[in-house]
Design a protein around this motif. Structure first.
Motif, PDB file in Angstrom:
ATOM      1  N   GLU A  92       0.839  -1.208   0.000  1.00 42.16           N
ATOM      2  CA  GLU A  92       0.000   0.000   0.000  1.00 42.16           C
ATOM      3  C   GLU A  92       0.869   1.251   0.000  1.00 42.16           C
ATOM      4  N   LYS A  93       1.845   1.274   0.901  1.00 45.01           N
ATOM      5  CA  LYS A  93       2.715   2.452   1.034  1.00 45.01           C
ATOM      6  C   LYS A  93       3.617   2.627  -0.183  1.00 45.01           C
ATOM      7  N   SER A  94       3.836   1.537  -0.914  1.00 43.90           N
ATOM      8  CA  SER A  94       4.676   1.618  -2.112  1.00 43.90           C
ATOM      9  C   SER A  94       3.939   2.218  -3.302  1.00 43.90           C
ATOM     10  N   GLY A  95       2.630   2.413  -3.159  1.00 41.52           N
ATOM     11  CA  GLY A  95       1.856   3.032  -4.230  1.00 41.52           C
ATOM     12  C   GLY A  95       0.912   2.108  -4.969  1.00 41.52           C
ATOM     13  N   ALA A  96       0.778   0.865  -4.493  1.00 41.59           N
ATOM     14  CA  ALA A  96      -0.142  -0.068  -5.157  1.00 41.59           C
ATOM     15  C   ALA A  96      -1.586   0.388  -4.951  1.00 41.59           C
ATOM     16  N   HIS A  97      -2.377   0.348  -6.013  1.00 40.16           N
ATOM     17  CA  HIS A  97      -3.804   0.678  -5.935  1.00 40.16           C
ATOM     18  C   HIS A  97      -4.668  -0.580  -5.977  1.00 40.16           C
ATOM     19  N   CYS A  98      -4.030  -1.696  -6.215  1.00 43.66           N
ATOM     20  CA  CYS A  98      -4.706  -2.992  -6.172  1.00 43.66           C
ATOM     21  C   CYS A  98      -3.662  -4.030  -5.768  1.00 43.66           C
ATOM     22  N   ILE A  99      -4.030  -4.929  -4.855  1.00 44.82           N
ATOM     23  CA  ILE A  99      -3.092  -5.936  -4.364  1.00 44.82           C
ATOM     24  C   ILE A  99      -3.642  -7.330  -4.639  1.00 44.82           C
ATOM     25  N   VAL A 100      -2.778  -8.200  -5.149  1.00 50.20           N
ATOM     26  CA  VAL A 100      -3.179  -9.577  -5.446  1.00 50.20           C
ATOM     27  C   VAL A 100      -2.198 -10.539  -4.778  1.00 50.20           C
ATOM     28  N   MET A 101      -2.690 -11.743  -4.464  1.00 50.12           N
ATOM     29  CA  MET A 101      -1.856 -12.785  -3.864  1.00 50.12           C
ATOM     30  C   MET A 101      -1.882 -14.016  -4.770  1.00 50.12           C
ATOM     31  N   PRO A 102      -0.853 -14.237  -5.597  1.00 50.24           N
ATOM     32  CA  PRO A 102      -0.812 -15.423  -6.453  1.00 50.24           C
ATOM     33  C   PRO A 102      -0.391 -16.661  -5.660  1.00 50.24           C
ATOM     34  N   CYS A 103      -1.186 -16.994  -4.664  1.00 50.20           N
ATOM     35  CA  CYS A 103      -0.885 -18.114  -3.772  1.00 50.20           C
ATOM     36  C   CYS A 103      -2.199 -18.628  -3.196  1.00 50.20           C
ATOM     37  N   HIS A 104      -2.467 -19.914  -3.360  1.00 50.37           N
ATOM     38  CA  HIS A 104      -3.743 -20.469  -2.915  1.00 50.37           C
ATOM     39  C   HIS A 104      -3.883 -20.451  -1.396  1.00 50.37           C
ATOM     40  N   ILE A 105      -2.906 -20.988  -0.692  1.00 50.24           N
ATOM     41  CA  ILE A 105      -3.028 -21.141   0.754  1.00 50.24           C
ATOM     42  C   ILE A 105      -3.137 -19.796   1.460  1.00 50.24           C
TER      43      ILE A 105
END
Length: 328
Positions: A157-170
């Motif tokens: 968030e602080k790095s400037g991301a406006h959308c965050i995704v997790m390419p990890c199932h668990i």
């Protein structure tokens, strides 16, 4: 190449990659192949920058004194790595490939990968999906992992991301906890899969039957239940491996993978898939980083399967294109 450039940093405990332009594909020296606006910062396991690396001293100093976000584009994506670096790299390749297919530039992104988190997630998943060790993870294990994931989410968030995704199932087992209070948009992999299946307009294989979707995953992911929940919300009937299939095919397949017995893993995975397909499912979701690449790409069974990473990548690109157009 993307993977060659990133793999240069794998000898360090963790890395952060910041990307602002389309990737360079020329066959150059891996370091030179990185575009000028891409930065790789190496850290130790405590998250600190090693002071001995004088070549990065000026860069680190300039970033440390900068109070604003690293990236400012409205379509910047934050990628929170999970079970393995390989999974993260696989997702990045999908983003680049699918962007090129859509004749669009790949969005700017920030990647956060922590080997400590990789080990914790891998240990958790394998302990719950092994014939040798079926001990339930303790609450402290879950609390530690959630805290780690949340800290990485805040960093993105602080790095400037406006959308965050997790390419990890668990990692999606704790999606709601990790993103509680998050100030930016996030994509849930199971929601992306369920939405695409809904939009595909599938027809039941048997007249009068509901649409059935099979889910093949490790014991830990199936117990978390988020795939079942998201698919049922869209009106699908979810079919999972029964106890016998888990004990005699799925779990032994994962154990075979851990022993590097690829032939054994392939044979067992084929059995598990065929058991699900016999139950009149339209398609099978392979929701496992370990099982994803077991079968060769030309295996006929894969035509009946989908990789959730593809759905997540397509949804990420769609969000980024819309964000760029809206400028928000």
């Amino acid at each position: 190449m993307l993977d060659r450039s990133l793999q240069m940093s794998l000898n360090c405990p963790s890395y952060l990659l910041v990307r602002q332009r389309t990737l360079c594909y020329k066959r150059l020296n891996p370091v030179r192949a990185m575009p000028p606006s891409s930065v790789i910062l190496h850290t130790d396991e405590s998250g600190k920058f090693p002071e001995s690396r004088k070549t990065c001293t000026s860069l680190i100093a300039s970033l440390s004194s900068y109070d604003g976000p690293l990236l400012s584009a409205p379509n910047t994506v934050g990628i929170l790595g999970g079970l393995s670096v390989d999974s993260t790299l696989n997702f990045l390749r999908k983003l680049v490939h699918l962007s090129k297919e859509n004749e669009a530039k790949c969005m700017p992104f920030v990647v956060c990968s922590d080997p400590v988190l990789n080990r914790e997630l891998s240990s958790l998943e394998r302990s719950s999906s092994s014939l040798c060790s079926r001990n339930e993870p303790s609450q402290s294990d879950h609390t530690r992992i959630v805290k780690n994931l949340r800290s990485k989410r805040v960093f993105l968030e602080k790095s400037g991301a406006h959308c965050i995704v997790m390419p990890c199932h668990i990692s999606h087992s704790w999606h709601d906890e990790v993103f509680k209070g998050c100030s930016v948009h996030s994509l849930h992999m199971a929601e992306c899969v369920a939405r695409e299946l809904k939009e595909a307009g599938l027809k039941p294989l048997e007249a009068g039957s509901p649409l059935r979707i099979g889910v093949l995953a490790t014991d830990a992911t199936l117990k978390a239940g988020f795939y079942q929940e998201k698919l049922q919300i869209e009106g699908f009937e979810v079919v999972m491996p029964d106890k016998a299939t888990m004990e005699h095919a799925v779990i032994p397949a994962i154990d075979a993978l851990n022993r590097k017995d690829m032939e054994g893993a392939r044979n067992l995975l084929r059995i598990a898939l065929q058991v699900l397909l016999v139950r009149a499912v339209n398609t099978v979701i392979i929701a496992s980083d370990d099982m994803r690449d077991v079968l060769p790409r030309n295996d006929p069974l894969l035509k009946k399967c989908i990789d959730p990473m593809d759905a997540l990548a397509r949804s990420t690109i769609k969000w980024a294109q819309q964000a760029a157009e809206e400028g928000t």
